[in-house]
Design a protein around this motif. Structure first.
Motif, mmCIF file in Angstrom:
data_model
loop_
_atom_site.group_PDB
_atom_site.id
_atom_site.type_symbol
_atom_site.label_atom_id
_atom_site.label_comp_id
_atom_site.label_asym_id
_atom_site.label_seq_id
_atom_site.Cartn_x
_atom_site.Cartn_y
_atom_site.Cartn_z
ATOM 1 N N ILE A 145 43.251 45.144 40.733
ATOM 2 C CA ILE A 145 42.299 45.286 41.477
ATOM 3 C C ILE A 145 42.252 44.122 42.642
ATOM 4 O O ILE A 145 42.864 43.509 43.298
ATOM 5 C CB ILE A 145 41.801 44.470 40.394
ATOM 6 C CG1 ILE A 145 42.114 42.961 40.291
ATOM 7 C CG2 ILE A 145 41.168 45.290 39.067
ATOM 8 C CD1 ILE A 145 41.006 42.140 39.621
ATOM 9 N N VAL A 146 40.672 44.458 43.569
ATOM 10 C CA VAL A 146 40.413 43.513 44.876
ATOM 11 C C VAL A 146 39.401 43.167 44.635
ATOM 12 O O VAL A 146 38.276 43.539 44.589
ATOM 13 C CB VAL A 146 40.674 44.605 46.262
ATOM 14 C CG1 VAL A 146 40.236 43.638 47.225
ATOM 15 C CG2 VAL A 146 41.712 45.497 46.663
ATOM 16 N N PHE A 147 39.401 41.853 44.575
ATOM 17 C CA PHE A 147 38.204 40.706 44.762
ATOM 18 C C PHE A 147 38.014 39.317 45.802
ATOM 19 O O PHE A 147 39.109 38.975 46.282
ATOM 20 C CB PHE A 147 38.214 40.187 43.183
ATOM 21 C CG PHE A 147 39.522 39.375 42.781
ATOM 22 C CD1 PHE A 147 39.341 38.348 43.130
ATOM 23 C CD2 PHE A 147 40.493 40.020 42.881
ATOM 24 C CE1 PHE A 147 40.451 36.960 42.572
ATOM 25 C CE2 PHE A 147 41.759 38.876 42.491
ATOM 26 C CZ PHE A 147 41.916 37.992 42.293
ATOM 27 N N PRO A 148 36.900 39.744 45.713
ATOM 28 C CA PRO A 148 35.808 38.668 47.162
ATOM 29 C C PRO A 148 36.327 36.549 46.369
ATOM 30 O O PRO A 148 37.047 36.483 44.920
ATOM 31 C CB PRO A 148 34.740 38.559 46.836
ATOM 32 C CG PRO A 148 33.939 38.720 45.742
ATOM 33 C CD PRO A 148 36.081 39.994 44.693
ATOM 34 N N SER A 187 46.524 50.734 47.618
ATOM 35 C CA SER A 187 46.225 50.887 46.205
ATOM 36 C C SER A 187 45.091 50.118 45.038
ATOM 37 O O SER A 187 45.446 50.032 43.875
ATOM 38 C CB SER A 187 47.396 51.958 44.994
ATOM 39 O OG SER A 187 48.078 51.252 44.872
ATOM 40 N N ALA A 188 44.316 49.872 45.258
ATOM 41 C CA ALA A 188 44.105 48.876 43.988
ATOM 42 C C ALA A 188 42.225 48.635 44.735
ATOM 43 O O ALA A 188 42.060 49.656 45.079
ATOM 44 C CB ALA A 188 44.062 47.742 44.996
ATOM 45 N N TRP A 189 41.827 48.547 42.816
ATOM 46 C CA TRP A 189 40.247 49.316 42.992
ATOM 47 C C TRP A 189 39.324 47.931 43.612
ATOM 48 O O TRP A 189 40.238 46.940 43.309
ATOM 49 C CB TRP A 189 39.892 49.498 41.638
ATOM 50 C CG TRP A 189 40.499 50.685 40.342
ATOM 51 C CD1 TRP A 189 39.820 52.480 41.650
ATOM 52 C CD2 TRP A 189 41.023 50.851 40.022
ATOM 53 N NE1 TRP A 189 40.691 52.941 40.878
ATOM 54 C CE2 TRP A 189 41.150 51.809 39.415
ATOM 55 C CE3 TRP A 189 41.379 50.069 39.137
ATOM 56 C CZ2 TRP A 189 41.871 53.023 38.239
ATOM 57 C CZ3 TRP A 189 42.274 51.150 37.945
ATOM 58 C CH2 TRP A 189 42.448 51.443 36.927
ATOM 59 N N ASN A 190 38.450 47.757 44.203
ATOM 60 C CA ASN A 190 37.555 46.972 44.079
ATOM 61 C C ASN A 190 37.077 47.241 43.251
ATOM 62 O O ASN A 190 35.679 47.896 43.264
ATOM 63 C CB ASN A 190 36.503 47.352 45.990
ATOM 64 C CG ASN A 190 37.842 47.111 47.194
ATOM 65 O OD1 ASN A 190 38.042 46.470 47.850
ATOM 66 N ND2 ASN A 190 37.773 48.378 47.869
#
Length: 371
Positions: free
Chosen positions: A282-285, A347-350
């Motif tokens: 995952i990608v996260f803020p 290749s990571a989900w936001n």
């Protein structure tokens, strides 16, 4: 008469405080600096140890203003800030924190944290990165492998490989019930159930049999834990287990892509498993906020402005600790790090913080039932 005068004064103060805050919000860096000098210090709660480098850089840029940085995990910050707010205390001025799903619900919505977007950089941020809270960068929790032991690339082409006997007891991560960003990762598997079902068919050549599982994402979590997933206390523990040089059959693990920056200093060989399907993680803020009732409001805003980086293409000293492969600036004018996989190629989900917030309790309850 004295009581009436006091009440009138209190009401007037209540009327003027929002205006004063609004004035600070529109001030230039130079205007804030004059007021910050009078305040003399600013206290920052930070989820990353890199606050020590920011402290030195900020004090070098603004002599006479003492930045007191405290390295506190996001989970601990949330608990502390809620307790302090309930007691009517504001020990911190600025909060630098991840775990956005909880932050939005438990800190921003109740008003414990307030948003401040420095005017200097507002035009270089998307609306999503300015509201409801300022996002300074995006970070990751992704699958990493040891590139010394795997010079041809990641040994994991599909996440479902992590559930087969070959990888039994060879997958490492921080306990998701102890760290919110890892629980967000687990939650994303559930939210991406359709993708996980397709990946299962690609790996095993047949449709997934859910058994008692609600969906393919939750089935993956169950199978991952059943395959002797190793849970550790910290991200550094994951990094050392996966990345240590000289291993013949090292494990893989979920950790921060940006920790690859420490490969040389710590003797690691970490690399992101970017070709893994359906995603590497995952990608996260990562967000910055003002604590309501901050004792040093001008210095707090000056610190947030500094943490957003200067006018150079790499963000200068204020962003230098984060200008590494695996951290991605939200400012559109800061150029990507040349050694990193581009964000649009990662290749990571936001994550969607609102959707994650709704689902994570259920996923956490599921994990509690797993051996």
């Amino acid at each position: 008469m004295k009581n009436l005068q006091w009440t009138t004064a209190a009401l007037l103060l209540g009327l003027f405080q929002p205006a004063m805050a609004q004035d600070l919000n529109t001030m230039s860096t130079a205007e804030l600096l004059e007021k910050a000098k009078a305040e003399g210090s600013v206290t920052v709660y930070s989820f990353t140890s890199r606050i020590a480098r920011l402290e030195k850089a900020f004090e070098a840029a603004y002599p006479g203003i003492d930045l007191q940085g405290y390295d506190i995990s996001s989970t601990e910050q949330i608990a502390r800030l809620k307790a302090e707010a309930a007691a009517g205390i504001a020990n911190a001025d600025v909060v630098y924190i991840s775990d956005a799903p909880v932050v939005l619900n438990e800190l921003v919505k109740p008003g414990i944290l307030e948003n401040y977007v420095p005017p200097r950089v507002a035009g270089r941020l998307s609306e999503a990165n300015k509201t409801p809270i300022l996002s300074q960068r995006v970070s990751t929790k992704v699958l990493m492998y040891n590139e010394e032991a795997n010079p041809k690339g990641s040994p994991i082409e599909n996440l479902w490989q992590l559930t087969i006997p070959e990888w039994k007891g060879r997958v490492v991560m921080v306990d998701p019930l102890q760290r919110g960003d890892y629980l967000d990762l687990m939650t994303e598997f559930a939210l991406q159930a359709d993708s996980m079902a397709k990946a299962y068919q690609a790996q095993f050549g047949k449709p997934i049999a859910l058994g008692k599982a609600q969906d393919a994402g939750r089935k993956f979590i169950e199978d991952l834990f059943a395959n002797d997933l190793i849970l550790v206390k910290s991200t550094d523990d994951v990094n050392a287990a996966v990345g240590k040089l000289g291993q013949q059959k090292p494990p893989v693990g979920f950790t921060s892509y940006s920790d690859r920056r420490d490969n040389k200093d710590k003797g690691w060989a970490l690399q992101v498993s970017n070709d893994t399907q359906p995603a590497s993680g995952i990608v996260f803020p990562v967000v910055l906020g003002l604590v309501k009732g901050a004792k040093h409001p001008a210095a707090a805003r000056l610190a947030i402005d500094f943490f957003m980086g200067d006018e150079s293409k790499t963000g200068g000293e204020g962003f230098k600790p984060f200008y590494v492969p695996g951290d991605y600036a939200t400012r559109t004018d800061i150029v990507p790090h040349p050694d990193a996989v581009a964000l649009d190629k990662l290749s990571a989900w936001n994550i969607n913080p609102a959707a994650t917030a709704k689902a994570r309790k259920d996923v956490g309850d599921l994990i509690l039932t797993l051996p």
